[in-house]
Scaffold this active site. Structure first.
Site, short mmCIF file in Angstrom:
data_model
loop_
_atom_site.label_atom_id
_atom_site.label_comp_id
_atom_site.label_asym_id
_atom_site.label_seq_id
_atom_site.Cartn_x
_atom_site.Cartn_y
_atom_site.Cartn_z
N TYR A 22 21.41 78.73 46.91
CA TYR A 22 20.85 78.96 48.24
C TYR A 22 21.11 77.79 49.19
CZ TYR A 22 18.34 82.90 46.21
OH TYR A 22 18.03 84.08 45.59
N CYS B 102 11.01 74.80 46.01
CA CYS B 102 10.61 73.54 46.62
C CYS B 102 9.11 73.27 46.55
CB CYS B 102 11.07 73.51 48.08
SG CYS B 102 12.87 73.53 48.26
N LYS C 17 11.46 64.17 52.43
CA LYS C 17 11.62 65.54 51.92
C LYS C 17 10.43 65.98 51.08
CE LYS C 17 13.38 69.42 50.56
NZ LYS C 17 13.46 70.58 51.47
#
Length: 482
Positions: free
Chosen positions: A24, A289, A231
């Site tokens: 992805y 995530c 992140k």
């Protein structure tokens, strides 16, 4: 001028790029690099394995192996393949041909409790890069990683495999992906890009790599470790925000009110200095995530250089948020049990029709889907379960149908776990007829149906955060003949 700066100057502008990991993140990144006029060639590296090898031929035919709604992706793949600017290969030795290499490989936690991530796939990727690394190349980790990994483990492996020294013979940086399925190309082009090198020369070279693919977004340079924290923190904050509205939804159920009314009210408070980032409650958080980035952040603190000053004995609010979000599939199960009990039924022997296996709307992404723990609880209780999803075709150990009528037929409970557009058009008359039950149960985990329509047709309704409806009077009806 440093040794690295001289090497980079001698090599000249970045022309040939490699992307490890055709998923992805890697696929849209690779084809966007390939579409940039300043780059000559992009190689996508994919192992020719039983599970993923099929991607190589598909991509080289100009086809996307990603299902679901991804605007413009397949068209762009076809364009860059036809132009000869993109190729997918299992031959990692071709890394030696390149000016820059990025790694977009998953970094899950096998067991979050011990804060030990499974870096095995990433380590394999880094070793492959190191074997074929040449002086003057740039290596960028896009994978979400524990803070300190770029300057620690990644640097060490690359140096061991190549015999070269990071910051002298090659550039090394971290530039975390910031994409969401369903808008992959748009996110890469329009989101600001965080770029952190292990030194100034590495940062500048990474900025050169990413700038050409941005349309609206800007590059934000910083150190590699700061980029790693950025992140993990941004996903941890999103998880925290979701947990806040999920907990509020549970409170509203207990108090007999509608969480969406409360959400509208809170969201209406606007003005200078006022920020109320209220998200949406739901059946659970999935994906690669949010389900693990909190643990990367927590691990970064534990292996960091300094001492953490924090209230003694207090839980991390981030880990607690993870627990709340992980609880939501169990809450969906509890709602199902309670609804069946209102009809004198038990889970044991009931048929449950699960609508949605992907974790996100109109996508085939089923990584860490909350539907799986919900299904496990139903099966453990003795229910028979059928799963519908219009996008997810194959999932290990789970039979998934794209025939909604087949899944709903004779179901005691219809449970909406994903917000797919197809479920917004679900009608009470049709669902009751197909279920052939006088009083079917419907559980809405994504706020996609109108409760009163279903209650009026004799359904027993329960929804996340719908305390105003979850104890409604049951309208006893005869079963609708199929």
């Amino acid at each position: 001028m440093s040794k690295l700066e001289k090497l980079l100057k001698e090599r000249g502008p970045i022309k040939k790029i490699g992307v490890l990991g055709m998923g992805y993140v890697g696929i849209p990144a690779a084809v966007l690099f390939a579409d940039a006029p300043c780059f000559e060639k992009v190689l996508g590296f994919q192992r020719n394995s039983k599970s993923s090898g099929y991607k190589i031929e598909m991509l080289n035919r100009g086809e996307s192996p990603l299902k679901g709604e991804e605007p413009g992706l397949e068209e762009l793949i076809g364009k860059v393949v036809k132009a000869g600017k993109f190729e997918c290969t299992p031959d990692f030795s071709r890394i030696s041909e390149l000016d820059a290499v990025t790694l977009a490989i998953q970094t899950p936690f096998a067991n979050p409790k011990d804060l030990e991530p499974d870096f095995s796939a990433l380590i394999d990727g880094i070793r492959n890069v190191g074997k074929y690394l040449r002086p003057g190349m740039l290596v960028v980790l896009e994978s979400t990683i524990t803070p300190g990994t770029t300057e620690g483990m990644a640097k060490q492996i690359l140096e061991e495999e190549s015999g070269l020294k990071a910051g002298e013979d090659f550039a090394l940086a971290h530039a975390p992906e910031r994409v969401m399925v369903g808008r992959l190309l748009k996110n890469i082009r329009e989101h600001d890009r965080i770029v952190g090198g292990i030194d100034e020369a590495s940062t500048k070279r990474a900025v050169e790599l990413y700038s050409p693919v941005l349309t609206v977004g800007q590059v934000i340079p910083m150190s590699a470790t700061a980029a790693e924290v950025t992140k993990t923190a941004e996903n941890t904050f999103r998880d925290l925000q979701i947990a806040a509205i999920n907990q509020l939804a549970l409170y509203c159920e207990a108090m007999g009110i509608n969480v969406y009314d409360v959400r509208t009210g809170v969201d209406s408070l606007k003005g200078e200095g006022i920020t109320r980032a209220v998200l949406w409650p739901g059946a659970g958080v999935g994906g690669h995530c949010l389900t693990k980035d909190t643990y990367h952040l927590e691990r970064g603190v534990k292996i960091g250089k300094g001492e953490l000053d924090y209230p003694e004995g207090a839980d991390s609010i981030y880990v607690l948020a993870r627990k709340v979000n992980d609880f939501m599939p169990a809450h969906m199960y509890n709602l199902t049990v309670a609804a069946l009990e209102r009809l004198g039924k038990k889970m044991d022997g009931s048929k449950v029709a699960m609508l949605g296996w992907a974790f996100i709307k109109d996508s085939d992404d089923a990584r860490n889907t909350p539907s799986e723990p919900y299904r496990d609880l139903c099966l453990k209780a003795g229910a028979s379960v059928m799963v519908h999803d219009p996008y997810v075709v194959n999932y290990p150990g789970v039979k998934i149908s794209d025939n909604l009528e087949e899944v709903v037929r004779n179901a005691d409970a219809i449970v909406v776990l994903a917000g797919h557009s197809a479920y917004s058009s679900l009608k009470a008359d049709w669902a009751k007829k197909v279920s052939a039950k006088a009083n079917p149960v419907i559980i809405d985990g994504r706020n996609v149906i109108e409760p009163d329509e279903f209650i009026g047709k004799g359904f027993v309704y329960k929804g996340i955060g719908r305390g105003d409806k979850n104890s409604h009077k049951i309208k006893l009806r005869a079963a609708t003949p199929p």
